[in-house]
Design a protein around this motif. Structure first.
Motif, PDB file in Angstrom:
ATOM      1  N   MET A  62       9.146  -9.647 -15.193  1.00 47.28           N
ATOM      2  CA  MET A  62       8.499  -8.870 -15.045  1.00 47.28           C
ATOM      3  C   MET A  62       8.380  -7.809 -13.875  1.00 47.28           C
ATOM      4  SD  MET A  62       4.837  -8.524 -15.463  1.00 47.28           S
ATOM      5  CE  MET A  62       3.411  -9.670 -15.864  1.00 47.28           C
ATOM      6  N   ALA A  63       7.446  -6.630 -13.636  1.00 42.07           N
ATOM      7  CA  ALA A  63       8.321  -5.768 -12.514  1.00 42.07           C
ATOM      8  C   ALA A  63       7.235  -6.325 -11.564  1.00 42.07           C
ATOM      9  CB  ALA A  63       6.265  -5.170 -13.292  1.00 42.07           C
ATOM     10  N   THR A  64       8.102  -5.579 -10.632  1.00 40.70           N
ATOM     11  CA  THR A  64       8.046  -6.740  -9.082  1.00 40.70           C
ATOM     12  C   THR A  64       6.733  -5.043  -8.464  1.00 40.70           C
ATOM     13  OG1 THR A  64      10.680  -6.889  -8.691  1.00 40.70           O
ATOM     14  CG2 THR A  64       9.208  -6.361  -7.353  1.00 40.70           C
ATOM     15  N   PRO A  65       6.340  -5.556  -7.280  1.00 40.81           N
ATOM     16  CA  PRO A  65       5.585  -5.029  -6.953  1.00 40.81           C
ATOM     17  C   PRO A  65       5.922  -3.826  -5.504  1.00 40.81           C
ATOM     18  CG  PRO A  65       4.338  -7.255  -6.803  1.00 40.81           C
ATOM     19  CD  PRO A  65       5.623  -6.823  -7.479  1.00 40.81           C
ATOM     20  N   ASN A  66       6.049  -2.876  -5.365  1.00 37.72           N
ATOM     21  CA  ASN A  66       6.229  -2.176  -3.633  1.00 37.72           C
ATOM     22  C   ASN A  66       5.419  -1.900  -3.630  1.00 37.72           C
ATOM     23  OD1 ASN A  66       9.279  -3.059  -3.681  1.00 37.72           O
ATOM     24  ND2 ASN A  66       9.479  -2.175  -6.105  1.00 37.72           N
ATOM     25  N   VAL A  67       5.001  -1.272  -1.699  1.00 32.85           N
ATOM     26  CA  VAL A  67       3.846  -0.314  -1.961  1.00 32.85           C
ATOM     27  C   VAL A  67       4.853   0.858  -1.813  1.00 32.85           C
ATOM     28  CG1 VAL A  67       2.532   0.411   0.523  1.00 32.85           C
ATOM     29  CG2 VAL A  67       2.713  -2.100  -0.296  1.00 32.85           C
ATOM     30  N   TYR A  68       3.589   2.248  -1.361  1.00 34.62           N
ATOM     31  CA  TYR A  68       3.942   3.455  -1.727  1.00 34.62           C
ATOM     32  C   TYR A  68       2.743   4.090  -0.948  1.00 34.62           C
ATOM     33  CZ  TYR A  68       6.143   7.746  -4.039  1.00 34.62           C
ATOM     34  OH  TYR A  68       6.313   8.454  -3.675  1.00 34.62           O
ATOM     35  N   LEU A  69       3.147   4.395  -0.163  1.00 35.68           N
ATOM     36  CA  LEU A  69       1.762   5.211   0.998  1.00 35.68           C
ATOM     37  C   LEU A  69       2.493   6.785   0.801  1.00 35.68           C
ATOM     38  CD1 LEU A  69       3.604   3.175   4.147  1.00 35.68           C
ATOM     39  CD2 LEU A  69       1.493   2.913   2.720  1.00 35.68           C
ATOM     40  N   THR A  70       0.738   7.654   1.123  1.00 33.21           N
ATOM     41  CA  THR A  70       0.835   8.527   0.686  1.00 33.21           C
ATOM     42  C   THR A  70       0.118   9.116   2.822  1.00 33.21           C
ATOM     43  OG1 THR A  70       0.511   8.300  -1.566  1.00 33.21           O
ATOM     44  CG2 THR A  70      -0.289  10.535  -0.361  1.00 33.21           C
ATOM     45  N   PHE A  71       0.894   9.838   2.530  1.00 31.57           N
ATOM     46  CA  PHE A  71       0.901  11.479   3.662  1.00 31.57           C
ATOM     47  C   PHE A  71       0.315  12.908   3.709  1.00 31.57           C
ATOM     48  CE2 PHE A  71       3.735   7.825   4.442  1.00 31.57           C
ATOM     49  CZ  PHE A  71       2.992   7.002   5.905  1.00 31.57           C
ATOM     50  N   ASP A  72      -0.172  13.106   4.667  1.00 28.78           N
ATOM     51  CA  ASP A  72      -0.339  14.671   4.616  1.00 28.78           C
ATOM     52  C   ASP A  72       0.442  15.698   5.631  1.00 28.78           C
ATOM     53  OD1 ASP A  72      -1.620  16.648   3.675  1.00 28.78           O
ATOM     54  OD2 ASP A  72      -3.727  16.712   5.052  1.00 28.78           O
ATOM     55  N   GLY A  73       1.910  15.359   5.208  1.00 29.84           N
ATOM     56  CA  GLY A  73       2.698  16.345   5.483  1.00 29.84           C
ATOM     57  C   GLY A  73       3.471  15.652   6.709  1.00 29.84           C
ATOM     58  N   GLU A  74       3.007  14.263   7.039  1.00 28.02           N
ATOM     59  CA  GLU A  74       3.570  13.084   7.902  1.00 28.02           C
ATOM     60  C   GLU A  74       4.958  12.683   7.083  1.00 28.02           C
ATOM     61  OE1 GLU A  74       0.165  12.155  10.391  1.00 28.02           O
ATOM     62  OE2 GLU A  74       0.684  13.404  11.788  1.00 28.02           O
TER      63      GLU A  74
END
Length: 146
Positions: free
Chosen positions: A1-13
């Motif tokens: 089964m696929a392992t979940p990871n957190v993906y964070l999104t920023f606005d230039g930082e």
């Protein structure tokens, strides 16, 4: 089964934030790619100079086996970034078939924001929002031929 990871999104930082996370958690970046490294494409307008040095993708492996990942936003792609919607759950399934099954199930009743497709970085990748507003990324890497 696929392992979940957190993906964070920023606005230039993103770069500044990930330097901070690396100082907190330790480790070494596995990937650090900038938008300016993307190859030219017919379906992509010319890259504005102010975007070229922003982070397209960075990954920081953690001691527990998960990976903290992130990127900056790219103008004209996706909705406006709001603190609180600036993360996704990233899955790395073990086959194309599993990738398609998970993507289909999670996007049903939601929204496909990037259809599954083969990418220039060698992965089968897509993004969607489930019916409850949670953002998901699917990234399947074909096994290397040895």
């Amino acid at each position: 089964m696929a392992t979940p990871n957190v993906y964070l999104t920023f606005d230039g930082e993103c770069e500044k934030a990930f330097e901070f996370y690396r100082s907190v958690f330790g480790g070494t970046f596995k990937d650090l790619n900038r938008f300016g490294e993307m190859p030219p494409s017919d379906d992509m307008p010319p890259m504005p100079d102010e975007v070229k040095d922003k982070i397209m993708h960075v990954s920081l492996p953690m001691d527990n086996g998960t990976v903290l990942m992130g990127s900056d936003t790219m103008p004209g792609h996706g909705g406006p970034l709001l603190k609180g919607n600036n993360f996704s759950i990233s899955l790395h399934p073990s086959s194309r078939k599993e990738t398609e099954q998970l993507f289909s199930a999670l996007s049903k009743g939601g929204q496909v924001t990037m259809p599954l497709e083969d990418t220039f970085w060698g992965a089968y990748f897509g993004m969607c929002v489930d019916p409850y507003g949670i953002q998901w990324m699917m990234n399947y890497d074909e096994p290397a031929n040895e």
